[in-house]
Design a protein around this motif. Structure first.
Motif, PDB file in Angstrom:
ATOM      1  N   LYS A 133      -4.877  52.807  22.898  1.00 46.85           N
ATOM      2  CA  LYS A 133      -6.181  52.880  22.060  1.00 46.85           C
ATOM      3  C   LYS A 133      -6.277  51.529  21.480  1.00 46.85           C
ATOM      4  CE  LYS A 133      -7.856  55.263  18.114  1.00 46.85           C
ATOM      5  NZ  LYS A 133      -7.864  56.393  17.066  1.00 46.85           N
ATOM      6  N   GLY A 134      -7.398  50.954  21.525  1.00 46.23           N
ATOM      7  CA  GLY A 134      -7.661  49.858  20.619  1.00 46.23           C
ATOM      8  C   GLY A 134      -7.568  48.523  21.288  1.00 46.23           C
ATOM      9  N   LEU A 135      -6.856  48.282  22.305  1.00 47.21           N
ATOM     10  CA  LEU A 135      -6.540  47.044  22.980  1.00 47.21           C
ATOM     11  C   LEU A 135      -7.419  46.378  23.192  1.00 47.21           C
ATOM     12  CD1 LEU A 135      -4.443  45.150  24.430  1.00 47.21           C
ATOM     13  CD2 LEU A 135      -4.635  46.422  26.214  1.00 47.21           C
ATOM     14  N   LEU A 136      -8.718  46.667  23.812  1.00 51.37           N
ATOM     15  CA  LEU A 136      -9.732  45.850  24.299  1.00 51.37           C
ATOM     16  C   LEU A 136     -10.625  45.551  23.033  1.00 51.37           C
ATOM     17  CD1 LEU A 136     -11.296  47.951  27.396  1.00 51.37           C
ATOM     18  CD2 LEU A 136      -9.760  46.042  27.126  1.00 51.37           C
ATOM     19  N   GLU A 137     -10.707  46.360  22.028  1.00 51.29           N
ATOM     20  CA  GLU A 137     -11.333  45.951  20.787  1.00 51.29           C
ATOM     21  C   GLU A 137     -10.548  44.796  20.240  1.00 51.29           C
ATOM     22  OE1 GLU A 137     -12.262  50.431  21.253  1.00 51.29           O
ATOM     23  OE2 GLU A 137     -10.499  48.987  21.698  1.00 51.29           O
ATOM     24  N   LEU A 138      -9.441  44.916  20.203  1.00 51.79           N
ATOM     25  CA  LEU A 138      -8.556  43.815  19.610  1.00 51.79           C
ATOM     26  C   LEU A 138      -8.737  42.504  20.199  1.00 51.79           C
ATOM     27  CD1 LEU A 138      -6.625  42.653  17.149  1.00 51.79           C
ATOM     28  CD2 LEU A 138      -4.640  43.877  18.591  1.00 51.79           C
ATOM     29  N   LEU A 139      -8.749  42.575  21.425  1.00 52.67           N
ATOM     30  CA  LEU A 139      -8.771  41.255  22.350  1.00 52.67           C
ATOM     31  C   LEU A 139     -10.038  40.745  22.234  1.00 52.67           C
ATOM     32  CD1 LEU A 139      -6.894  42.304  25.824  1.00 52.67           C
ATOM     33  CD2 LEU A 139      -6.032  41.057  23.950  1.00 52.67           C
ATOM     34  N   SER A 140     -11.050  41.375  22.158  1.00 54.49           N
ATOM     35  CA  SER A 140     -12.445  40.965  21.846  1.00 54.49           C
ATOM     36  C   SER A 140     -12.661  40.271  20.662  1.00 54.49           C
ATOM     37  CB  SER A 140     -13.439  42.350  21.885  1.00 54.49           C
ATOM     38  OG  SER A 140     -13.495  42.820  23.361  1.00 54.49           O
ATOM     39  N   TYR A 141     -11.952  41.063  19.498  1.00 58.14           N
ATOM     40  CA  TYR A 141     -11.949  40.522  18.329  1.00 58.14           C
ATOM     41  C   TYR A 141     -11.337  39.251  17.913  1.00 58.14           C
ATOM     42  CZ  TYR A 141     -10.924  39.741  13.208  1.00 58.14           C
ATOM     43  OH  TYR A 141     -10.618  39.142  12.103  1.00 58.14           O
ATOM     44  N   LEU A 142     -10.154  38.812  18.663  1.00 65.95           N
ATOM     45  CA  LEU A 142      -9.464  37.780  18.710  1.00 65.95           C
ATOM     46  C   LEU A 142     -10.658  36.692  19.533  1.00 65.95           C
ATOM     47  CD1 LEU A 142      -5.989  38.933  19.541  1.00 65.95           C
ATOM     48  CD2 LEU A 142      -6.944  38.380  17.318  1.00 65.95           C
ATOM     49  N   GLN A 143     -10.791  37.092  20.494  1.00 63.82           N
ATOM     50  CA  GLN A 143     -11.643  36.000  21.204  1.00 63.82           C
ATOM     51  C   GLN A 143     -12.894  35.644  20.511  1.00 63.82           C
ATOM     52  OE1 GLN A 143     -12.343  38.170  24.975  1.00 63.82           O
ATOM     53  NE2 GLN A 143     -10.087  38.323  25.584  1.00 63.82           N
ATOM     54  N   GLU A 144     -13.487  36.588  19.694  1.00 64.33           N
ATOM     55  CA  GLU A 144     -14.716  36.284  19.096  1.00 64.33           C
ATOM     56  C   GLU A 144     -14.346  35.450  17.861  1.00 64.33           C
ATOM     57  OE1 GLU A 144     -16.287  39.998  17.935  1.00 64.33           O
ATOM     58  OE2 GLU A 144     -17.151  40.493  19.932  1.00 64.33           O
ATOM     59  N   ARG A 145     -13.257  35.510  17.269  1.00 62.43           N
ATOM     60  CA  ARG A 145     -12.889  34.667  16.051  1.00 62.43           C
ATOM     61  C   ARG A 145     -12.090  33.221  16.407  1.00 62.43           C
ATOM     62  NH1 ARG A 145     -15.862  36.065  11.773  1.00 62.43           N
ATOM     63  NH2 ARG A 145     -15.663  38.379  11.147  1.00 62.43           N
ATOM     64  N   ASN A 146     -11.830  33.221  17.823  1.00 61.13           N
ATOM     65  CA  ASN A 146     -11.013  32.196  18.223  1.00 61.13           C
ATOM     66  C   ASN A 146      -9.632  32.105  17.557  1.00 61.13           C
ATOM     67  OD1 ASN A 146     -13.263  30.886  19.655  1.00 61.13           O
ATOM     68  ND2 ASN A 146     -14.351  30.166  17.933  1.00 61.13           N
ATOM     69  N   ILE A 147      -9.259  33.221  17.717  1.00 59.47           N
ATOM     70  CA  ILE A 147      -7.788  33.294  17.158  1.00 59.47           C
ATOM     71  C   ILE A 147      -6.669  33.395  18.593  1.00 59.47           C
ATOM     72  CG2 ILE A 147      -6.006  34.850  15.963  1.00 59.47           C
ATOM     73  CD1 ILE A 147      -8.305  35.744  14.306  1.00 59.47           C
ATOM     74  N   PRO A 148      -5.643  32.468  18.560  1.00 59.74           N
ATOM     75  CA  PRO A 148      -5.090  32.104  19.766  1.00 59.74           C
ATOM     76  C   PRO A 148      -4.070  33.488  19.867  1.00 59.74           C
ATOM     77  CG  PRO A 148      -4.259  30.574  18.108  1.00 59.74           C
ATOM     78  CD  PRO A 148      -5.898  31.276  17.762  1.00 59.74           C
ATOM     79  N   TYR A 149      -3.671  33.742  21.078  1.00 67.67           N
ATOM     80  CA  TYR A 149      -2.854  34.841  21.126  1.00 67.67           C
ATOM     81  C   TYR A 149      -2.109  34.620  22.538  1.00 67.67           C
ATOM     82  CZ  TYR A 149      -6.489  37.027  24.297  1.00 67.67           C
ATOM     83  OH  TYR A 149      -7.415  37.405  25.222  1.00 67.67           O
ATOM     84  N   ALA A 150      -1.001  35.491  22.593  1.00 64.67           N
ATOM     85  CA  ALA A 150      -0.234  35.373  23.894  1.00 64.67           C
ATOM     86  C   ALA A 150       0.476  36.650  24.033  1.00 64.67           C
ATOM     87  CB  ALA A 150       0.761  34.282  23.726  1.00 64.67           C
ATOM     88  N   LEU A 151       1.172  36.945  25.104  1.00 65.15           N
ATOM     89  CA  LEU A 151       1.822  37.964  25.749  1.00 65.15           C
ATOM     90  C   LEU A 151       3.191  37.469  25.910  1.00 65.15           C
ATOM     91  CD1 LEU A 151       1.793  40.924  26.502  1.00 65.15           C
ATOM     92  CD2 LEU A 151       1.563  40.221  28.956  1.00 65.15           C
TER      93      LEU A 151
END
Length: 238
Positions: free
Chosen positions: A93-111
């Motif tokens: 729950k919430g994964l897609l929303e969080l990924l979209s948020y990070l992309q929209e805010r240009n916040i880098p992330y990694a797995l």
């Protein structure tokens, strides 16, 4: 605590509902080979690379037990359980929303996952997320698994992130300890397996670990009920 400049994700039990699937594989193996298994022991193994899981199983059941054979059977059963689920592992729950948020805010992330890359890719493909994580570090790329911070430090290096300004999202005790040791801000999201079965007959567990929500949460800097809650928290900090 200021705005976070980057985010690191664990995989199993954090972005995918794969820990329940994996635990079912452990239960099948325990019944097949005659050893005890419960959620606490399983949770103590979560987040670790293969050789450390093997070492912990030997510690739990004795050096004379052929835990390597058990592990091979567990891997086969994991695949079997997933095929029974039409190849799916399930998104949290919430994964897609969080990924979209990070992309929209240009916040880098990694797995940063202790699993091998081939399995990571299978899970991502099964959940239609093949291109969701452009930066991935797997368990074969590090010498020391969690609770050592090496995997998170390597992932942070890939995206040019300063650990002091990076949020690490984890569901395991080993992962939380690794994030803390690396100077990151650890965030715990509980993956509840306590309602699942146990195997109480067979080789006894010689050293029963304490694997519960309170123990892990006590080590984490932050705690969320789900990934969906992370979005609002990060936005408030901006």
């Amino acid at each position: 605590m200021g705005p976070f400049q980057a985010v690191l994700f664990d995989m199993d039990g954090l972005i995918f509902d794969s820990e329940r699937m994996c635990y079912r594989a452990y239960l099948r193996t325990a019944r097949a080979f005659g050893f005890q298994m419960n959620p606490a022991l399983y949770m103590s193994l979560c987040g670790k690379i293969e050789r450390e899981v093997v070492a912990d199983l030997k510690h739990a059941f004795g050096e004379d037990k052929d835990v390597v054979t058990w592990r091979e059977y567990i891997k086969k059963q994991k695949t079997a359980v997933r095929m029974e689920q039409n190849g799916r592992v399930g998104k949290k729950k919430g994964l897609l929303e969080l990924l979209s948020y990070l992309q929209e805010r240009n916040i880098p992330y990694a797995l940063a996952s202790s699993s091998v890359r081939s399995l990571i890719d299978e899970y991502l493909e099964a959940e239609y997320l093949t291109h969701a994580f452009p930066y991935i570090v797997d368990g074969t790329q590090v010498e020391n698994g969690k609770p050592d911070p090496e995997i998170f430090l390597k992932a942070a290096g890939l995206i040019g992130a300063d650990p002091a300004n990076t949020l690490v999202l984890e569901d395991s005790y080993a992962g939380i300890c690794a994030a803390n040791a690396g100077g990151f801000t650890s965030a715990f999201i509980f993956d509840d397996l306590t309602n699942m079965d146990s195997v109480t007959e067979g080789y006894p567990i010689l050293d029963q670990p304490v694997g519960n929500r309170e123990k892990i949460r006590s080590e984490a800097v932050l705690s969320f009920d789900s990934l969906a809650d992370v979005v609002g928290f990060m936005e408030v900090l901006r």
